[in-house]
Design an enzyme around this catalytic site. Structure first.
Site, PDB file in Angstrom:
ATOM      1  N   HIS A   1       0.815  -1.214   0.000  1.00 36.82           N
ATOM      2  CA  HIS A   1       0.000   0.000   0.000  1.00 36.82           C
ATOM      3  C   HIS A   1       0.855   1.274   0.000  1.00 36.82           C
ATOM      4  O   HIS A   1       0.329   2.369  -0.177  1.00 36.82           O
ATOM      5  CB  HIS A   1      -0.925   0.004   1.226  1.00 36.82           C
ATOM      6  CG  HIS A   1      -2.220   0.709   0.994  1.00 36.82           C
ATOM      7  ND1 HIS A   1      -2.469   1.480  -0.119  1.00 36.82           N
ATOM      8  CD2 HIS A   1      -3.358   0.764   1.738  1.00 36.82           C
ATOM      9  CE1 HIS A   1      -3.686   1.977  -0.048  1.00 36.82           C
ATOM     10  NE2 HIS A   1      -4.250   1.551   1.065  1.00 36.82           N
TER      11      HIS A   1
ATOM     12  N   ASP B   1      -2.225   2.218  -4.531  1.00 35.70           N
ATOM     13  CA  ASP B   1      -3.445   2.657  -3.868  1.00 35.70           C
ATOM     14  C   ASP B   1      -4.556   1.628  -4.043  1.00 35.70           C
ATOM     15  O   ASP B   1      -4.476   0.739  -4.902  1.00 35.70           O
ATOM     16  CB  ASP B   1      -3.900   4.006  -4.433  1.00 35.70           C
ATOM     17  CG  ASP B   1      -2.908   5.122  -4.120  1.00 35.70           C
ATOM     18  OD1 ASP B   1      -2.245   5.026  -3.068  1.00 35.70           O
ATOM     19  OD2 ASP B   1      -2.788   6.066  -4.925  1.00 35.70           O
TER      20      ASP B   1
END
Length: 520
Positions: free
Chosen positions: A491, A495
């Site tokens: 992450h 995204d």
């Protein structure tokens, strides 16, 4: 004189253990003929002869730990004289011994092993050998001898474990183990003392057959010249294997022989294996007999460490979806016979998933990127890692430039890598450079799971079991072969929108394979 040195072992591998020498000093060698075999915590590396000539000297003996570019041996070219000075020293060793023993406890440099020191006449210290440039300590894993037991020269006394490799400590001479200075489980430093042994300088080079009956039987069945590779012996002990047929020199059992025996269907004799030797008793004497304690293999320890490092480093998150496999299964069933006839390889599901992932990576390039310090490195190629389970642990061979391959080439590459993985013949180069990974837990019956990233990659796709389930299609309930998909991603650079988009593109390509042809 040409030097034989340790080749490059891999990006994260700095040392290896000399497992087997296929040649002895004085033997003739041809160019590219295999001289010795090195073992790392992942793979076995064969070292070929750089030139044709005669092996004049072995610098690193079997069981020694060596670093990258370390000197292994020297080869004399045809017509080149071999060094004479070492021979003269060996012809009359008694003349030099009294002159060098000036101190009652004096370290003796026994070449690469460097394991002994003389103490008070017939007593000698068993020392911790050199463990490697970046390794300063080890743990005493197993003692193969007890105080009072006799042994021969070069017989294995104990095994040490570091965070990378296992190191076996041989006896520097024939004698008797007097006292243990480091017990099993103790941590020792490089160059430290392990034990004290007693030896008689006047004893003959070949010990008289007055040893214990067990030692005589062992010596009768396996001589020093044909001793099995250390890694092979360890695997056989851990898996209760006996009578493995060796393919090495003089019938020596190699690591790949044990791996093949493990992969083969187990005969009835194996299920009725004899009790484990007391040298590696997995159950403590005072522990419940219903429990068994077994040391983790070095490969398993490395896998555990890397997976935990992945969790601690990446901001790992997993997103899920499901795919209807109807169209892929129908296409595969329609063309599998023609595909096999033309290309000589079966048409499986992995080529479809590889193509679908390549298609999705082109649209979401951050999943095919990695973090390097404060930079993000975007890869404009796809080196696809295919996770594979083996008898010794999980490995991830890499198919380079998978984005440039056809279905047939992908299937052939996967089959070739899978065979190498099962036989333990994968090289470090074949497991490096991956940009994305596919893991198929469905072959083991997994319905859903969250795969762990393979650093420094930023994405891994988890495939699962295909299972018929009722689905609502155009207002009607129908039975369809469904599979859950899982994408674990970093992450920090991917995204949620990119991750979900990637998985949706994979789903669309599999549910309508024609999209792959149209690049849609």
């Amino acid at each position: 004189m040409t030097e034989v040195r340790v080749p490059t072992l891999g990006e994260s591998v700095t040392e290896a253990t000399v497992a087997t020498w296929f040649k002895k000093p004085g033997d003739s060698v041809a160019q590219d003929e295999m001289l010795c075999e090195l073992e790392t915590d992942k793979v076995t590396v064969e070292v070929p002869a750089p030139i044709a000539g005669t092996l004049s000297e072995i610098v690193a003996a079997e069981g020694d730990t060596v670093g990258v570019d370390a000197l292994l041996a020297q080869i004399s070219e045809a017509g080149e004289a071999t060094p004479e000075q070492p021979k003269k020293k060996e012809e009359n060793p008694t003349k030099t011994a009294p002159e060098t023993a000036k101190d009652p406890v004096e370290a003796i440099d026994a070449g690469p092993t460097n394991v002994t020191a003389r103490e008070k006449g017939n007593n000698m210290n068993i020392m911790v050998p050199t463990l490697g440039e970046s390794v300063t300590e080890a743990t005493v894993s197993t003692w193969f001898k007890k105080p009072g037991e006799a042994f021969e020269a070069d017989e294995m006394l104990c095994e040490l474990e570091t965070d990378k490799v296992s190191v076996e400590v041989p006896a520097p001479a024939a004698g008797t183990l007097t006292k243990l200075l480091a017990q099993e489980g103790d941590t020792v430093e490089a160059g430290g003392k392990l034990a004290i042994m007693s030896t008689d300088a006047s004893a003959p080079a070949n010990p008289a057959p007055a040893t214990a009956p067990a030692a005589v039987a062992a010596a009768a069945s396996t001589s020093k010249d044909v001793e099995d590779a250390p890694s092979a012996k360890k695997l056989m002990e851990e898996n209760n294997l006996t009578d493995v047929k060796g393919t090495g020199k003089d019938g020596r059992v190699m690591k790949e022989d044990v791996l093949k025996a493990l992969a083969a269907p187990a005969p009835a004799v194996v299920t009725a294996a004899p009790p484990k030797s007391n040298l590696r008793a997995p159950v403590a004497a005072n522990q419940d007999a219903r429990e068994e304690r077994v040391k983790m293999t070095r490969l398993r320890q490395t896998i555990a460490r890397r997976l935990k490092e992945s969790q601690n480093t990446a901001a790992m998150l997993t997103t899920y979806n499901e795919v209807d496999m109807t169209e892929v299964m129908a296409l595969r069933n329609e063309y599998k016979d023609l595909f096999l006839k033309k290309h000589g390889v079966k048409l499986g599901f992995m080529s479809f998933f590889t193509k679908a992932c390549v298609h999705a990576l082109n649209e979401v390039p951050e999943v095919n990127a990695e973090i390097d310090g404060t930079d993000v490195v975007y890869k404009k190629y796809v080196n696809m890692g295919i996770a594979a389970g083996t008898p010794t642990g999980l490995v991830v061979p890499v198919i380079n430039d998978a984005d440039q391959m056809s279905f047939a080439v992908i299937e052939k590459s996967i089959a070739a890598m899978g065979a190498k993985a099962r036989d333990g013949k994968l090289t470090m180069a074949e497991m490096q450079g991956g940009t994305f990974t596919i893991s198929n837990g469905g072959v083991y019956g997994s319905l859903m799971s969250s795969p762990i990233l393979n650093p420094p990659q930023s994405g891994i796709l988890g495939m699962h079991k295909i299972q018929d389930r009722p689905m609502a299609i155009n207002g009607a309930v129908v039975i369809r072969p469904m599979m859950y998909l899982a994408l674990s991603y970093d992450h920090r650079i991917v995204d949620g929108k990119g991750a979900v988009t990637f998985l949706v593109r994979v789903k669309e390509a599999l549910e309508d394979p024609r999209r792959l042809l149209m690049d849609l």
